[in-house]
Design an enzyme around this catalytic site. Structure first.
Site, PDB file in Angstrom:
ATOM      1  CE  LYS A 107      37.511  31.146  50.779  1.00  0.00           C
ATOM      2  NZ  LYS A 107      38.064  32.443  50.317  1.00  0.00           N
TER       3      LYS A 107
HETATM    4  C1  PLP Z   1      37.692  33.002  49.042  1.00  0.00           C
HETATM    5  C2  PLP Z   1      37.985  34.435  48.780  1.00  0.00           C
HETATM    6  C3  PLP Z   1      37.381  35.153  47.700  1.00  0.00           C
HETATM    7  C4  PLP Z   1      36.467  34.481  46.695  1.00  0.00           C
HETATM    8  O1  PLP Z   1      35.247  34.070  47.251  1.00  0.00           O
HETATM    9  P1  PLP Z   1      34.325  33.024  46.482  1.00  0.00           P
HETATM   10  O2  PLP Z   1      33.236  32.693  47.432  1.00  0.00           O
HETATM   11  O3  PLP Z   1      35.202  31.835  46.186  1.00  0.00           O
HETATM   12  O4  PLP Z   1      33.841  33.683  45.239  1.00  0.00           O
HETATM   13  C5  PLP Z   1      37.650  36.497  47.568  1.00  0.00           C
HETATM   14  N1  PLP Z   1      38.496  37.138  48.412  1.00  0.00           N
HETATM   15  C6  PLP Z   1      39.096  36.485  49.437  1.00  0.00           C
HETATM   16  C7  PLP Z   1      40.034  37.246  50.313  1.00  0.00           C
HETATM   17  C8  PLP Z   1      38.875  35.128  49.664  1.00  0.00           C
HETATM   18  O5  PLP Z   1      39.489  34.501  50.667  1.00  0.00           O
END
Ligand code: PLP
Length: 449
Positions: A107
């Site tokens: 993210k």
């Molecule tokens: C946010 C997140 C996900 C999921 O990603 P999406 O875009 O919501 O499908 C998977 N793994 C981790 C470690 C995350 O922080």
């Protein structure tokens, strides 16, 4: 570029509006009207190109109409100050490590890009009214852990923007908490006496409060924002390029994405529409299986989320599902059956219990010495089960195992090393504003800022 709403009942928006508002007036998600294919010459060169350069080419297709080229290049280069390497785990299975950024999860990419894009529009003077406090933009974000840390770090020190991170008291791991409570500057952590849903309710109520919205410019930074999810396409192109470089030519790549709200895989699917050479996709889930069930039955039946070991994927009604439907129904032109057919011919699913996640982490560690985190474990296992001869599998390792140290140590019986930048956060001084679980109190606090 113009953006329409997946609900088709809101006015068309430009990029600035789509980024500042996040969600359309009809509560639909913004979609770009066009997805431009990248030219053949680009794909001929891609295996020899650097990550930032690949990303700049991809970014130009989405944002080139709306952002000055030099600024866009700056923005992309500033976002990608860390690597997203592809690491070989087995003969034909590779881990795309998305955890080399400041908060050790993927993210970071979207959060930083969004912060810089918002700042670009603020500098153009096209955001916020004179009546609103000093031209500042205020970002409100509710978090159960990962989102808050990525957004706080992405926006840290970005002038003209103040971030309020609302998190549930005592419900966020110590490692996650320190990633947004120790920063200071333009980041304020608000510790709500409640659960995650209460934090989300406070944020939503704030967006709907007329008096508050007149007093200060409010915006959100969750994963439905086009500026947060589209930049995630960058590292998929780069991964395909790395595989081509390693193997001396493009391979039949299967891209496997551990998914929760489906923003990450959605970016990969946009990349595919732009011509990225990937054969097919796998959406790997924990026991929250609404998308898996949709693939099997054609029916989408959201439900309450279940708590699992891979908690960043504990989602019972994935927000980006609407985008995937819109993409493969060609903006609603195809029937539900045709859309389902198009989706299942490109994407398969997988769903794993906590027990299976643990078993997978242990097996992978024993066989290869590679340390999976619980999210990446879902991706690795789906490839192990579904990869066919002649295919090359790439799964996203969405977070560094140290982010889930307690669980990983216990499951594998090891002592995961904490990377230096995470240790730095843990040495910082925690600062947060205690907040009652009550909107009037929260509103009075914001009005006093
Ligand atoms: C946010 C997140 C996900 C999921 O990603 P999406 O875009 O919501 O499908 C998977 N793994 C981790 C470690 C995350 O922080």
């Amino acid at each position: 570029m113009k953006y329409y709403s997946t609900n088709q009942k809101a006015p068309i928006a430009d990029l600035r509006k789509a980024v500042v508002k996040g969600l359309a007036e009809d509560r639909g998600l913004y979609m770009p009207e066009e997805i431009y294919k990248l030219p053949k010459a680009f794909f001929d060169d891609m295996p020899t190109m650097r990550f930032q350069n690949i990303a700049y080419n991809v970014a130009s297709q989405f944002f080139g109409d709306d952002v000055d080229p030099d600024c866009l290049q700056d923005l992309v280069y500033d976002t990608l100050q860390f690597d997203c390497p592809v690491v070989q785990v087995e003969d034909n299975i590779f881990s795309l490590e998305l955890f080399h950024g400041p908060t050790l999860a993927f993210k970071d990419v979207g959060a930083r890009f969004m912060a810089r894009l918002l700042q670009y529009f603020i500098n153009l003077g096209s955001v916020g009214g004179a009546a609103q406090s000093k031209g500042m933009v205020n970002v409100l974000v509710a978090t159960s852990g990962d989102t808050g840390s990525a957004v706080a770090n992405g926006f840290l020190g970005v002038e003209g923007i103040h971030v309020y991170v609302l998190y549930p008291k005592g419900k966020v791991s110590a490692i996650q908490e320190c990633q947004f409570t120790t920063l200071g500057r333009n980041i304020t952590a608000i510790e709500v006496d409640g659960v995650f849903d209460d934090c989300q309710r406070l944020v939503k109520s704030a967006f709907m409060d007329q008096q508050l919205c007149q007093h200060m410019m409010l915006t959100s930074a969750n994963s439905i924002n086009v500026a947060r999810f589209l930049p995630q396409a960058f590292y998929y192109f780069n991964a395909v390029a790395q595989i081509a470089r390693l193997k001396g030519g493009y391979q039949k790549v299967v891209m496997c994405v551990p998914s929760g709200n489906f923003g990450n895989i959605c970016a990969a699917l946009f990349g595919h529409q732009m011509g990225m050479p990937v054969e097919r996709f796998i959406a790997a889930n924990n026991s929250n299986d609404v998308f898996y069930n949709y693939l099997q039955t054609g029916r989408y039946e959201p439900k309450a989320s279940k708590q699992t070991l891979a908690n960043a994927m504990d989602v019972g009604d994935p927000s980006n599902f609407a985008r995937i439907i819109d993409l493969y129904s060609k903006a609603g032109q195809l029937s539900a059956e045709e859309t389902h057919q198009a989706i299942t011919s490109l994407i398969s699913g997988a769903t794993y219990s906590d027990e299976q996640i643990k078993e997978t982490m242990r097996q992978c560690y024993a066989d290869t010495k590679y340390i999976l985190d619980p999210h990446g474990a879902c991706g690795y296992r789906a490839l192990k089960e579904q990869l066919k001869p002649g295919e090359t599998g790439v799964f996203c390792e969405t977070a560094h195992p140290a982010k889930f140290k307690e669980k990983v140590d216990e499951i594998l019986g090891i002592d995961v090393q904490i990377p230096e930048r995470l240790a730095d956060f843990m040495r910082g001084k925690k600062q947060s504003v205690p907040m009652a679980n009550d909107f009037e109190t929260f509103k009075a606090y914001l009005l006093s800022q």
